[in-house]
Design a protein around this motif. Structure first.
Motif, PDB file in Angstrom:
ATOM      1  N   ARG A 136      19.505  11.494 -99.043  1.00 23.75           N
ATOM      2  CA  ARG A 136      20.111  12.188-100.179  1.00 23.75           C
ATOM      3  C   ARG A 136      19.168  13.169-100.868  1.00 23.75           C
ATOM      4  NH1 ARG A 136      25.629  12.136 -99.992  1.00 23.75           N
ATOM      5  NH2 ARG A 136      26.298  10.156 -99.097  1.00 23.75           N
ATOM      6  N   ASN A 137      18.328  12.685-101.735  1.00 24.84           N
ATOM      7  CA  ASN A 137      17.458  13.545-102.523  1.00 24.84           C
ATOM      8  C   ASN A 137      16.086  13.626-101.877  1.00 24.84           C
ATOM      9  OD1 ASN A 137      16.176  15.026-104.478  1.00 24.84           O
ATOM     10  ND2 ASN A 137      16.010  13.328-105.935  1.00 24.84           N
ATOM     11  N   PRO A 138      15.713  14.769-101.269  1.00 28.49           N
ATOM     12  CA  PRO A 138      14.420  14.850-100.565  1.00 28.49           C
ATOM     13  C   PRO A 138      13.226  14.627-101.484  1.00 28.49           C
ATOM     14  CG  PRO A 138      15.450  17.016-100.711  1.00 28.49           C
ATOM     15  CD  PRO A 138      16.472  16.029-101.146  1.00 28.49           C
ATOM     16  N   GLN A 139      13.388  14.916-102.800  1.00 24.22           N
ATOM     17  CA  GLN A 139      12.259  14.692-103.715  1.00 24.22           C
ATOM     18  C   GLN A 139      11.938  13.215-103.907  1.00 24.22           C
ATOM     19  OE1 GLN A 139      13.967  17.848-104.185  1.00 24.22           O
ATOM     20  NE2 GLN A 139      12.002  18.285-103.222  1.00 24.22           N
ATOM     21  N   MET A 143       7.188  16.032-101.619  1.00 31.60           N
ATOM     22  CA  MET A 143       6.957  16.983-102.706  1.00 31.60           C
ATOM     23  C   MET A 143       6.025  18.097-102.225  1.00 31.60           C
ATOM     24  SD  MET A 143       8.635  15.811-105.329  1.00 31.60           S
ATOM     25  CE  MET A 143       7.963  16.218-106.919  1.00 31.60           C
ATOM     26  N   PRO A 144       6.244  19.332-102.693  1.00 36.89           N
ATOM     27  CA  PRO A 144       5.330  20.430-102.331  1.00 36.89           C
ATOM     28  C   PRO A 144       3.987  20.242-103.036  1.00 36.89           C
ATOM     29  CG  PRO A 144       6.910  21.174-103.970  1.00 36.89           C
ATOM     30  CD  PRO A 144       7.318  19.779-103.596  1.00 36.89           C
ATOM     31  N   LEU A 145       2.916  20.487-102.321  1.00 34.85           N
ATOM     32  CA  LEU A 145       1.590  20.289-102.906  1.00 34.85           C
ATOM     33  C   LEU A 145       0.559  21.088-102.113  1.00 34.85           C
ATOM     34  CD1 LEU A 145       0.204  18.541-105.168  1.00 34.85           C
ATOM     35  CD2 LEU A 145      -0.399  16.953-103.339  1.00 34.85           C
ATOM     36  N   PRO A 146      -0.264  21.901-102.760  1.00 30.47           N
ATOM     37  CA  PRO A 146      -1.291  22.651-102.025  1.00 30.47           C
ATOM     38  C   PRO A 146      -2.247  21.719-101.284  1.00 30.47           C
ATOM     39  CG  PRO A 146      -1.050  23.505-104.253  1.00 30.47           C
ATOM     40  CD  PRO A 146      -0.259  22.237-104.197  1.00 30.47           C
ATOM     41  N   HIS A 147      -2.645  22.119-100.094  1.00 33.89           N
ATOM     42  CA  HIS A 147      -3.656  21.415 -99.308  1.00 33.89           C
ATOM     43  C   HIS A 147      -4.926  22.256 -99.311  1.00 33.89           C
ATOM     44  CE1 HIS A 147      -1.107  18.463 -96.663  1.00 33.89           C
ATOM     45  NE2 HIS A 147      -0.780  18.423 -97.945  1.00 33.89           N
ATOM     46  N   MET A 148      -6.060  21.605 -99.602  1.00 30.67           N
ATOM     47  CA  MET A 148      -7.316  22.333 -99.695  1.00 30.67           C
ATOM     48  C   MET A 148      -8.429  21.604 -98.943  1.00 30.67           C
ATOM     49  SD  MET A 148      -7.297  23.524-103.704  1.00 30.67           S
ATOM     50  CE  MET A 148      -8.773  24.503-103.445  1.00 30.67           C
ATOM     51  N   MET A 516      12.147  24.569 -95.785  1.00 33.94           N
ATOM     52  CA  MET A 516      11.606  24.582 -97.140  1.00 33.94           C
ATOM     53  C   MET A 516      12.723  24.530 -98.178  1.00 33.94           C
ATOM     54  SD  MET A 516       8.271  24.605 -96.958  1.00 33.94           S
ATOM     55  CE  MET A 516       8.391  23.593 -95.473  1.00 33.94           C
ATOM     56  N   GLN A 517      13.801  25.260 -97.898  1.00 40.76           N
ATOM     57  CA  GLN A 517      14.915  25.284 -98.841  1.00 40.76           C
ATOM     58  C   GLN A 517      15.644  23.944 -98.866  1.00 40.76           C
ATOM     59  OE1 GLN A 517      17.760  28.378 -98.061  1.00 40.76           O
ATOM     60  NE2 GLN A 517      18.882  28.068 -99.965  1.00 40.76           N
ATOM     61  N   THR A 518      15.924  23.397 -97.683  1.00 38.05           N
ATOM     62  CA  THR A 518      16.670  22.133 -97.606  1.00 38.05           C
ATOM     63  C   THR A 518      15.899  20.981 -98.231  1.00 38.05           C
ATOM     64  OG1 THR A 518      17.731  22.862 -95.563  1.00 38.05           O
ATOM     65  CG2 THR A 518      17.800  20.504 -96.037  1.00 38.05           C
ATOM     66  N   LEU A 519      14.584  20.951 -98.005  1.00 33.70           N
ATOM     67  CA  LEU A 519      13.770  19.853 -98.526  1.00 33.70           C
ATOM     68  C   LEU A 519      13.233  20.127 -99.931  1.00 33.70           C
ATOM     69  CD1 LEU A 519      11.720  18.808 -95.349  1.00 33.70           C
ATOM     70  CD2 LEU A 519      13.804  17.776 -96.258  1.00 33.70           C
ATOM     71  N   GLY A 520      13.624  21.255-100.512  1.00 35.87           N
ATOM     72  CA  GLY A 520      13.179  21.561-101.867  1.00 35.87           C
ATOM     73  C   GLY A 520      11.708  21.887-101.951  1.00 35.87           C
ATOM     74  N   LEU A 521      11.155  22.503-100.916  1.00 32.45           N
ATOM     75  CA  LEU A 521       9.724  22.800-100.873  1.00 32.45           C
ATOM     76  C   LEU A 521       9.435  24.282-101.032  1.00 32.45           C
ATOM     77  CD1 LEU A 521       8.811  20.534 -97.806  1.00 32.45           C
ATOM     78  CD2 LEU A 521       8.649  19.955-100.228  1.00 32.45           C
ATOM     79  N   ASP A 522      10.470  25.082-101.342  1.00 33.02           N
ATOM     80  CA  ASP A 522      10.274  26.528-101.468  1.00 33.02           C
ATOM     81  C   ASP A 522       9.644  26.859-102.830  1.00 33.02           C
ATOM     82  OD1 ASP A 522      12.381  25.957-103.092  1.00 33.02           O
ATOM     83  OD2 ASP A 522      13.868  27.133-101.979  1.00 33.02           O
TER      84      ASP A 522
END
Length: 539
Positions: A136-139, A143-148, A516-522
């Motif tokens: 249902r809710n990908p979040q 979650m989107p998060l920068p990798h460094m 990215m759009q489907t998983l809410g990562l855009d």
């Protein structure tokens, strides 16, 4: 009368007697049941691998009967649990041990490319599940998060710059940035740069397309969906696996609460029980089990309890392992999202327990030593004395000594802001290879019988992140007669299946945009995420 037994034979005999003794003690507690069932597929263990394989098979062969057995009371409670792993969506964006410097000084990024492409398959499958409302809710799980990557010292800075130059021209790593400017790094990672004594050069790479994945939540969500048409049995422990005369596999299962033992048969068995897989693989008796051992390594993370410190950091920042340290010891300062709360972890510090599972037995290591892998294990011990020394040193560290390691990353870290948490067990595969006996393997490996009727997953990182790719390879290997007919459905779920995204940049762009759009990562999702930080913190 002279005895022709060697010391090796005697040691193997004593181990087998000891193992039998332990098993007899266990079996005395059980009660036999007349219940016997037949099914198409048995999955042992309710972790991310079984969840992924079960979900794939239900798409490819919806009429097949699948039965799952899990010792614990819920799915995703061992290695897949969110507190038992780093939660990094391993895509080789920040993990320096996936890129090797050759003797001539050039960089080999082939492993990084492979792991990134594998993670892309996971993202595509999760996106398919979301589109079809099976997740249902990908979040809830990603979650989107920068990798460094962050390094110190002239040699390491030079390495990181060469790594950036080699990777940034590959479309998989589009958007990666490099900087050795302290002011720019202060913008990226203020906690790490604040009050840092600049007596050596420092540098970092940053890429915004990274993720934090709650594999425990994902596993539970996948099993919630599977429970509609799959027979899932929690608190059921698999004691034994044997081949039947008609070519099926008989699995002896003990109910944890009552001790009652049942027998279940299946055409195909997958052993996906984390550290417990090796023991069951050995019991299967297949020739492929031989000359394989395992060595357990536990992890310890430090968790920040100060909300202000947590709010000031927003990235997964990986460093470089110390000289002589194993790849799984790479230090990292990680933003995590667990139960809708933003958290900050640092680690891992290595620990040791002879258990193969966090909930396992103190006898797991000793009972895994058999006559066929004893020399393999001894050879591994002889070759890895520095690793043994490293583990002993790690186990003996005090909290303050661990804080000193943290302060190399985060100079202002205060002891009272951090607590210790014991993470999950990892069993590193030891096997004989062309390179020699007793070679320690760092990675994930599938062992299967010649006819493909049984398979087991062994090993550790990148593990969960590449679950879809690993399970697709297992399906191809174990179901060769069906794979051709299944390919259209596989390509519907994973459009890049069978293709190299590196060699197809247009397809990569198309898939990346959709996923990215489907998983809410855009970008919009990331903006919303930053705007809602206070909500996460107060949850």
């Amino acid at each position: 009368m002279m005895c022709d037994w060697s010391c090796l034979d005697l040691l193997c005999y004593l181990i087998s007697v000891f193992t039998s003794f332990l098993q007899n003690l266990e079996y005395r507690k059980v009660k036999m049941s007349n219940r016997q069932t037949k099914t198409d597929v048995i999955l042992i263990g309710a972790g991310i691998m079984s969840a992924t394989l079960g979900s794939l098979l239900k798409e490819l062969a919806p009429d097949w009967e699948i039965t799952v057995f899990e010792t614990l009371a819920n799915a995703g409670e061992e290695s897949s649990n969110e507190w038992n792993n780093a939660g990094t969506g391993h895509a080789a964006l920040c993990e320096l041990n996936y890129t090797n410097e050759k003797p001539d000084g050039s960089l080999d990024i082939s492993k990084a490319i492979k792991i990134n492409e594998q993670f892309q398959e996971s993202l595509q499958f999760w996106s398919f599940q979301v589109k079809n409302k099976k997740l249902r809710n990908p979040q809830d799980f990603i979650m989107p998060l920068p990798h460094m990557s962050f390094v110190m010292g002239e040699h390491n800075v030079s390495f990181l710059k060469k790594r950036f130059e080699a990777m940034s021209i590959n479309p998989l790593f589009h958007g990666m940035e490099f900087s050795d400017d302290p002011e720019k790094l202060m913008e990226w990672i203020p906690l790490i740069m604040q009050n840092r004594v600049m007596n050596e050069p420092v540098a970092a790479t940053k890429i915004d397309s990274g993720t934090d994945v709650n594999f425990g939540a994902l596993t539970r969500l996948l099993f919630d969906n599977l429970s509609k048409n799959v027979n899932i049995n929690y608190k059921h422990h698999v004691d034994d696996i044997q081949r039947t005369s008609d070519g099926l596999w008989e699995v002896k299962v003990r109910k944890v609460d009552s001790g009652t033992v049942e027998r279940h048969t299946a055409k195909f068995v997958f052993i996906g029980s984390g550290g417990g897989s090796l023991n069951l693989l050995q019991k299967s008796g297949i020739p492929e089990r031989k000359y394989i051992g395992g060595f357990p390594v536990s992890g310890i993370f430090m968790v920040c309890n100060n909300p202000d410190v947590v709010a000031a950091h927003h990235a997964k920042v990986y460093g470089k392992a110390e000289v002589g340290a194993p790849p799984m010891s790479v230090p990292h300062l990680d933003t995590r999202f667990i139960d809708n709360k933003k958290m900050l972890l640092f680690g891992p510090f290595a620990g040791f327990s002879p258990k193969f599972l966090k909930t396992g037995s103190m006898f797991d290591l000793v009972t895994s030593v058999k006559s066929d892998n004893l020399v393999t294990m001894i050879s591994a011990g002889a070759k890895n004395i520095p690793l043994t020394k490293y583990l002993i040193e790690q186990v003996r560290l005090s909290k303050e000594q661990r804080m000193e390691k943290l302060r190399e990353f985060f100079p202002n870290a205060k002891s009272e802001d951090w607590d210790l948490v014991v993470a999950g067990q990892r069993v590193q595969v030891i096997k004989d290879t062309e390179e020699g006996r007793g070679m320690l393997q760092f990675g994930t490996e599938v062992i299967s019988s010649a006819n493909g009727s049984i398979a087991a997953l062994l090993g550790a990182s990148p593990g969960a992140s590449t679950a879809v790719s690993v399970m697709l390879e297992l399906i191809k290997r174990c179901f060769p007669q069906q794979i051709k007919a299944w390919e259209p459905k596989i390509k519907e779920m994973i459009p890049s299946y069978g293709l190299s995204l590196t060699e197809n940049p247009e397809l990569l762009h198309e898939i990346h945009t959709s996923v990215m759009q489907t998983l809410g990562l855009d970008g919009k999702a990331q903006s919303n995420l930053k705007g809602n930080m206070n909500t996460f913190q107060k949850a």
